[in-house]
Design an enzyme around this catalytic site. Sequence first.
Site, PDB file in Angstrom:
ATOM      1  N   GLU A 301       0.812  -1.223   0.000  1.00  0.00           N
ATOM      2  CA  GLU A 301       0.000   0.000   0.000  1.00  0.00           C
ATOM      3  C   GLU A 301       0.841   1.267   0.000  1.00  0.00           C
ATOM      4  O   GLU A 301       0.350   2.339  -0.248  1.00  0.00           O
ATOM      5  CB  GLU A 301      -0.991   0.000   1.168  1.00  0.00           C
ATOM      6  CG  GLU A 301      -0.367  -0.079   2.534  1.00  0.00           C
ATOM      7  CD  GLU A 301      -0.047  -1.518   2.909  1.00  0.00           C
ATOM      8  OE1 GLU A 301      -0.596  -2.415   2.267  1.00  0.00           O
ATOM      9  OE2 GLU A 301       0.772  -1.727   3.804  1.00  0.00           O
ATOM     10  N   ASP A 343      16.360  17.173 -32.469  1.00  0.00           N
ATOM     11  CA  ASP A 343      16.423  17.948 -33.705  1.00  0.00           C
ATOM     12  C   ASP A 343      17.868  18.396 -33.844  1.00  0.00           C
ATOM     13  O   ASP A 343      18.722  18.011 -33.050  1.00  0.00           O
ATOM     14  CB  ASP A 343      15.409  19.097 -33.708  1.00  0.00           C
ATOM     15  CG  ASP A 343      15.837  20.257 -32.828  1.00  0.00           C
ATOM     16  OD1 ASP A 343      16.699  20.040 -31.962  1.00  0.00           O
ATOM     17  OD2 ASP A 343      15.305  21.352 -33.007  1.00  0.00           O
ATOM     18  N   ASP A 612      13.203  22.363 -29.970  1.00  0.00           N
ATOM     19  CA  ASP A 612      12.875  23.698 -29.486  1.00  0.00           C
ATOM     20  C   ASP A 612      11.956  24.478 -30.405  1.00  0.00           C
ATOM     21  O   ASP A 612      11.475  25.537 -30.051  1.00  0.00           O
ATOM     22  CB  ASP A 612      14.161  24.502 -29.269  1.00  0.00           C
ATOM     23  CG  ASP A 612      14.934  24.664 -30.566  1.00  0.00           C
ATOM     24  OD1 ASP A 612      14.604  23.968 -31.548  1.00  0.00           O
ATOM     25  OD2 ASP A 612      15.858  25.495 -30.618  1.00  0.00           O
ATOM     26  N   ASP A 616       8.528  21.094 -33.552  1.00  0.00           N
ATOM     27  CA  ASP A 616       8.804  19.957 -32.676  1.00  0.00           C
ATOM     28  C   ASP A 616       7.670  19.718 -31.686  1.00  0.00           C
ATOM     29  O   ASP A 616       7.636  18.697 -31.013  1.00  0.00           O
ATOM     30  CB  ASP A 616      10.098  20.206 -31.897  1.00  0.00           C
ATOM     31  CG  ASP A 616      11.278  20.412 -32.823  1.00  0.00           C
ATOM     32  OD1 ASP A 616      11.339  19.697 -33.840  1.00  0.00           O
ATOM     33  OD2 ASP A 616      12.113  21.282 -32.548  1.00  0.00           O
ATOM     34  N   ASN A 680       5.281 -14.954   2.582  1.00  0.00           N
ATOM     35  CA  ASN A 680       4.489 -14.967   3.811  1.00  0.00           C
ATOM     36  C   ASN A 680       3.134 -15.610   3.618  1.00  0.00           C
ATOM     37  O   ASN A 680       2.691 -16.401   4.446  1.00  0.00           O
ATOM     38  CB  ASN A 680       4.271 -13.541   4.316  1.00  0.00           C
ATOM     39  CG  ASN A 680       5.506 -13.017   4.994  1.00  0.00           C
ATOM     40  OD1 ASN A 680       6.424 -13.791   5.280  1.00  0.00           O
ATOM     41  ND2 ASN A 680       5.564 -11.730   5.234  1.00  0.00           N
ATOM     42  N   ASN A 705       3.169  -5.472   8.818  1.00  0.00           N
ATOM     43  CA  ASN A 705       3.125  -4.910   7.483  1.00  0.00           C
ATOM     44  C   ASN A 705       3.343  -3.395   7.500  1.00  0.00           C
ATOM     45  O   ASN A 705       4.121  -2.857   6.734  1.00  0.00           O
ATOM     46  CB  ASN A 705       1.774  -5.248   6.866  1.00  0.00           C
ATOM     47  CG  ASN A 705       1.631  -4.664   5.500  1.00  0.00           C
ATOM     48  OD1 ASN A 705       0.899  -3.712   5.303  1.00  0.00           O
ATOM     49  ND2 ASN A 705       2.371  -5.199   4.559  1.00  0.00           N
ATOM     50  N   ASP A 709       6.501  -1.481   5.938  1.00  0.00           N
ATOM     51  CA  ASP A 709       6.312  -0.477   4.885  1.00  0.00           C
ATOM     52  C   ASP A 709       6.953   0.844   5.259  1.00  0.00           C
ATOM     53  O   ASP A 709       7.500   1.552   4.417  1.00  0.00           O
ATOM     54  CB  ASP A 709       4.824  -0.257   4.629  1.00  0.00           C
ATOM     55  CG  ASP A 709       4.272  -1.293   3.681  1.00  0.00           C
ATOM     56  OD1 ASP A 709       5.098  -1.941   2.995  1.00  0.00           O
ATOM     57  OD2 ASP A 709       3.056  -1.463   3.618  1.00  0.00           O
TER      58      ASP A 709
HETATM   59  N1  LIG Z   1      12.741  31.497 -40.758  1.00  0.00           N
HETATM   60  C1  LIG Z   1      12.734  30.786 -41.894  1.00  0.00           C
HETATM   61  N2  LIG Z   1      12.572  31.388 -43.068  1.00  0.00           N
HETATM   62  C2  LIG Z   1      12.544  30.685 -44.179  1.00  0.00           C
HETATM   63  N3  LIG Z   1      12.671  29.376 -44.264  1.00  0.00           N
HETATM   64  C3  LIG Z   1      12.851  28.692 -43.139  1.00  0.00           C
HETATM   65  C4  LIG Z   1      12.885  29.355 -41.895  1.00  0.00           C
HETATM   66  N4  LIG Z   1      13.053  28.428 -40.943  1.00  0.00           N
HETATM   67  C5  LIG Z   1      13.125  27.277 -41.569  1.00  0.00           C
HETATM   68  N5  LIG Z   1      13.000  27.378 -42.887  1.00  0.00           N
HETATM   69  C6  LIG Z   1      13.023  26.315 -43.890  1.00  0.00           C
HETATM   70  O1  LIG Z   1      12.318  25.204 -43.363  1.00  0.00           O
HETATM   71  C7  LIG Z   1      13.142  24.058 -43.356  1.00  0.00           C
HETATM   72  C8  LIG Z   1      12.933  23.289 -42.096  1.00  0.00           C
HETATM   73  O2  LIG Z   1      13.203  24.119 -40.985  1.00  0.00           O
HETATM   74  P1  LIG Z   1      14.298  23.780 -39.910  1.00  0.00           P
HETATM   75  O3  LIG Z   1      15.584  23.470 -40.541  1.00  0.00           O
HETATM   76  O4  LIG Z   1      14.276  24.859 -38.898  1.00  0.00           O
HETATM   77  O5  LIG Z   1      13.670  22.466 -39.344  1.00  0.00           O
HETATM   78  P2  LIG Z   1      14.029  21.749 -38.010  1.00  0.00           P
HETATM   79  O6  LIG Z   1      13.415  20.432 -38.026  1.00  0.00           O
HETATM   80  O7  LIG Z   1      13.693  22.649 -36.879  1.00  0.00           O
HETATM   81  O8  LIG Z   1      15.557  21.611 -38.138  1.00  0.00           O
HETATM   82  P3  LIG Z   1      16.590  21.547 -37.005  1.00  0.00           P
HETATM   83  O9  LIG Z   1      16.705  20.120 -36.686  1.00  0.00           O
HETATM   84  O10 LIG Z   1      17.811  22.102 -37.645  1.00  0.00           O
HETATM   85  O11 LIG Z   1      16.102  22.382 -35.853  1.00  0.00           O
HETATM   86  C9  LIG Z   1      14.566  24.561 -43.449  1.00  0.00           C
HETATM   87  O12 LIG Z   1      15.343  23.700 -44.188  1.00  0.00           O
HETATM   88  C10 LIG Z   1      14.411  25.866 -44.150  1.00  0.00           C
HETATM   89  O13 LIG Z   1      14.537  25.670 -45.523  1.00  0.00           O
HETATM   90 MG   LIG Z   2      14.467  23.278 -35.018  1.00  0.00          MG
END
Ligand SMILES: Nc1ncnc2c1ncn2[C@@H]1O[C@H](COP(=O)(O)OP(=O)(O)OP(=O)(O)O)[C@@H](O)[C@H]1O
Ligand SMILES: [Mg+2]
Length: 884
Positions: A301, A343, A612, A616, A680, A705, A709
Site C-alpha cells: 500500500e 532535432d 525547441d 517539434d 508470507n 506490514n 512499509d
Molecule cells: N525562418 C525561416 N525562413 C525561411 N525558411 C525557413 C525558416 N526556418 C526554416 N525554414 C526552412 O524550413 C526548413 C525546415 O526548418 P528547420 O531546418 O528549422 O527544421 P528543423 O526540423 O527545426 O531543423 P533543425 O533540426 O535544424 O532544428 C529549413 O530547411 C528551411 O529551408
Molecule cells: Mg528546429
Amino acid sequence: MKDGSSIHQRVLHYTHKGTDVLYCDFHISSDGYDNVQVEESRQQYGSNLLTGRAKDTVLHRLCRAFINPFTIILFFLAIISFVTDVLLTSNLGRDMTTALLILGMLLLSGIVRFIQEMRSKRVADHLASLLHSSVTVRRDGRWTQISSSELVVGDTVRLCAGDRVPADIRLTTTSDLFVSQSVISGESAILEKGTEILSVGKPQSYGEYRNIVFMGSAVIGGSGEGIVLAVGQDTVYGGFSGAESNRTNRFDQGANSIAWVLIRFMAVLIPVVFIACGLTKGNWFSAFLFALSVAVGLTPEMLPMVVNACLAKGSAAMGKKQTVVKNINAMQGFGSMDILCVDKTGTLTGDEILLEYYMDILGNESGRVLDFAYLNSLYHTGVANHLDTAILKCQTMPKQESHFTQLAVRYSKLDELPFDYERKFVSILVKSGHENLLIVKGNIDEVCARCRYIEYKGKRSRMETDGFSNVHAVVDEMLEDGMKVLAVAYKPMDRDRLSAQDEQDLILLGYLAFFDAPKKTAMDAIQKLKHLHVGIKVLTGDQRDVAVSICRRLGIDSEQVLTGRELDALTDNELPMRMETTTVFAELSPKQKVTIIQTLQANGHTVGFLGDGMNDLPAIVESDVGISVDTAADAVKESADVVLLKKDLNVLEEGILEGRKAFSNMSKYIRITASSNFGNILSIVIASVFLPFFPMTSVQLLLLNLLYDTLCLVLPWDNVDEDACSRPLEWSGRTLGRFMQSFGPISSIFDMLTFVFLFFIFCPLVCGGSYSSLAGTDAQARFIAVFHTGWFLESMWTQVLILHLLRTKKIPLFQSRPSVPVLVVTTLGILCFTVLTFTPIGQLIGLTALPAVYFGFLIIAVFLYLLLMTLVKRWYVKKYHELL
Ligand SMILES: Nc1ncnc2c1ncn2[C@@H]1O[C@H](COP(=O)(O)OP(=O)(O)OP(=O)(O)O)[C@@H](O)[C@H]1O
Ligand SMILES: [Mg+2]
C-alpha cells in the site's frame, strides 16, 4: 470530437455579436479590468485552473492519505474489534486497546502518507515556479505580464507568435494571426484567425470559429488581441483531458500491470486462506477477518508513496543541474528511455547560427539578395527563430547601419503569409513607391519549384527545364559542408493583399548560406548516451546533405538516411523495420516527426524527444519524455515535461542516470515487498491448514506490514549500484511474477522450519506440554502467544534483512553499501521490533517475552536463510542477467 458542442455557451453567444456588445456586457474599458473587477469576475466565472491542479489542494491530499483500501480495512477491523471486544464483553479496559491500537496504526499510516505527499508536492511546486508561463494582459490601463492562472473572464489579452493561448478568447483585433489548433482538433493545419462576426447558423468544426482562439492552441505567426470568455474547466481544452494525459497513461499502464500481478496472486491465495481457516478453525467470521488482514498485508500500500518519493527525489536532483522536471512522472520516462530523438539546430549544433554568404544564382556575393532577405526577416511576424535572427544581424555590419534603416523606410509592409513547416517558406508583400514586391525566402527545393524565372546581374531569363540541376551545382557543396542554405525569390505584384495563389511564377534571385557548426560538447554527450545504451536518432526538417554532414562530424552513424518523402513512400510493413535501422531522418514535416515517434513506441521503445521549434511541438507531446529548452517558445515549453535551462546534451546523461536511480529504488520496493509478501502468504496458507489456531493475529499481521512499509519509505534515499543504471529499465510487471516465484518460496521454507520448531519443540518446552495436552488450560493460551511471537520475530527479521540482500546483485554491505538512512532505519527497525515483544504494548497485541534460547535458533535460521537466498540470487542473475 470535431463539432463545436463542447464550446461554452458564453463563447458561442459572442461569436455572433460585435465586440462593442462584449465590451458593454462585461463592462470592459480601454484600461482593461481593475483589481475589483478581476476579483468579481473570478467569483462569478472561476479561476483559470484545470481540475488537475485545482484538485491538488491540501484537503484532497488529506483525503487521499486517509481514504484508501488499507485505511478503510483498518477502520473496518477497528470497528469489529470494538464491537466484539468492547461491546460484547465485560472486560472493558483491556480490549479497548486493540481497537485503539488499530486506530493508531490508521493515523500513523495516514500521517506518514500525507507528509510524504506534501513533500513531493513541494518539490513539484518549486520546480514549476522556476518556469513562468506568462500572459500579456491589460489591467489598470497598463499592459502587464501575469501568470496565466490569474487570468479571468473579461480580461483583455495580447497574443504573439510563439504564445500558447491561455484561455478561450474572442478576438478583437488581429494582424495576420495564424494559429495551430492541433491540441484541440488534432488537425495540423494552420488557420488564419480574424475578428469578423460569425453569422448565426452553426459552424461545424472548431476551425470554422474564426473569431475565437481556443486554450492550448499555439500562435504560429502574427499577433492579436482579444477578450477572455471562458477559463479553466469551461474551456474546450479543459473539457477533455487532451493530449497531455498521454504520457501519464504510459506510466499508469506500467503501474497497473504491476498491480495486476499482485491482484492475481491475491485472487488465488486469499480465498484459499479463508476456506482453509474456516474449515480447520470452524469460525468463519474470524476466518474472514483473518483473510482480509492477509489481503491488506499483501498489498504494497505504500507503493504510490514510495514511487512518488523516488520520482520527486529524482526531479529535485535534476533541478540542481539546471533542468526543470515539470512532470515528475517524466523521471520514470528518463529511466526507461532507450531512444532519444533530437532535432539538429541548437542541439547538435551551436546555439548561434551565422549568416556566412549571400549570393546570386551563380554564387557571387550579392547585396540585393541580402536586402531582400533582410526585408523578409524584418517584416515576418512568425515565431522568433535562429535564421531570421542571423539575417537581421547584418544591420550591425560596419558602415551598413544606415543602409538597412533606409531600406526599411523605403519599403513598408503590406501583407504576409507566415512560415509553416508544410510550405517551408515565408512570403512578405512590401511596397516602395508605386511598386509592390512579393519577397519569398525559404527551403531551396520548395522555393525553386515555384520559380519560373531567374535573375542574374539584373537580367531576367526563363528558368531552364533543368533549372534544378543548376541550382544544385551551386549549393550542393555548401550543403555537404553542413551549411544551411535558403533560397530568396521575388515577384512584382499589383495587388495589396496576398493569397496562396500568388506564391507562383517567382523570380529566383539567389541564396543565403548559414554556418551552423556542430557543438564540441555534443560529441562527448553522444558517446555517453551510447554507453548508457540509449540510441540517438536525428529528426530534422533540414536538408538531407546538411544533416548527414553534421552527423558524420559528430560520429553519429549516417549510413541510413531517410527523407520525409521516402518515409511517406514506405508501406506499413516496411515502416517499423526502417525506423529501427535508420538513425538520420531529414526533410521532415512536424507530422512525420510524430509518425516516427509513434512507430518507435509501437515497436516497444520508450522514446524521448528534444526539440525547441514549433515544428517539434507535436513530437514533444507525443513522446514519452518531451524535452525542450528555456529559450523555446512558450507553447513548446508548456507542452514539454522537462525543460533544460541550458541546451546541452550532457545534462541529459545525468537525467537518465537520475531517472534510472529513481526507477531502481522503486523496483526494489515493489519486488522485494511483493516477493516476501508472497512467501508470507504461502506460509500462512500452509500454516492455516495444519495449525489448530491462526498462525498470527490480524493485528500482528497488520502491524508487521505497516512497520515494514514504513521502513521501506527510506528506500528512495538508498544508493544504487552503478551497473544497475547502465541500461534502460522497463517499467512493467512482466518479470515481477518470475521474481516473486523465485525468491518468495524460500522464505516459506524457513517459515515452515520455524513452525515445526515452535510447535513441536520450543512451545511444548516453554509451556510444559504439547498443544493438545494443554487443552482448556491457561498454558494453551501461552502456547499460542509464544508461537505467535516466535513467528512474528522470524518473519520480521527475515523480511528486513532480505531488503539488504536483494537490493543489489553484489554481496550486501561489503561490495555494495546501502545509504546511511537505509542502514540506520533497518537496524533500528529490527531492534525496536524485537524489544517490542518484551514490552506491555507487545502483550496487548498478543506477543510475549521469549527466552534467550529462541534467539539462538533465530540467528542460525536467519543465517541459513540468507545463505540460501544468496545462492538463489546468483543463480537468478546468471539465468536472467538482471535482478531488479
Ligand atoms: N525562418 C525561416 N525562413 C525561411 N525558411 C525557413 C525558416 N526556418 C526554416 N525554414 C526552412 O524550413 C526548413 C525546415 O526548418 P528547420 O531546418 O528549422 O527544421 P528543423 O526540423 O527545426 O531543423 P533543425 O533540426 O535544424 O532544428 C529549413 O530547411 C528551411 O529551408
Ligand atoms: Mg528546429
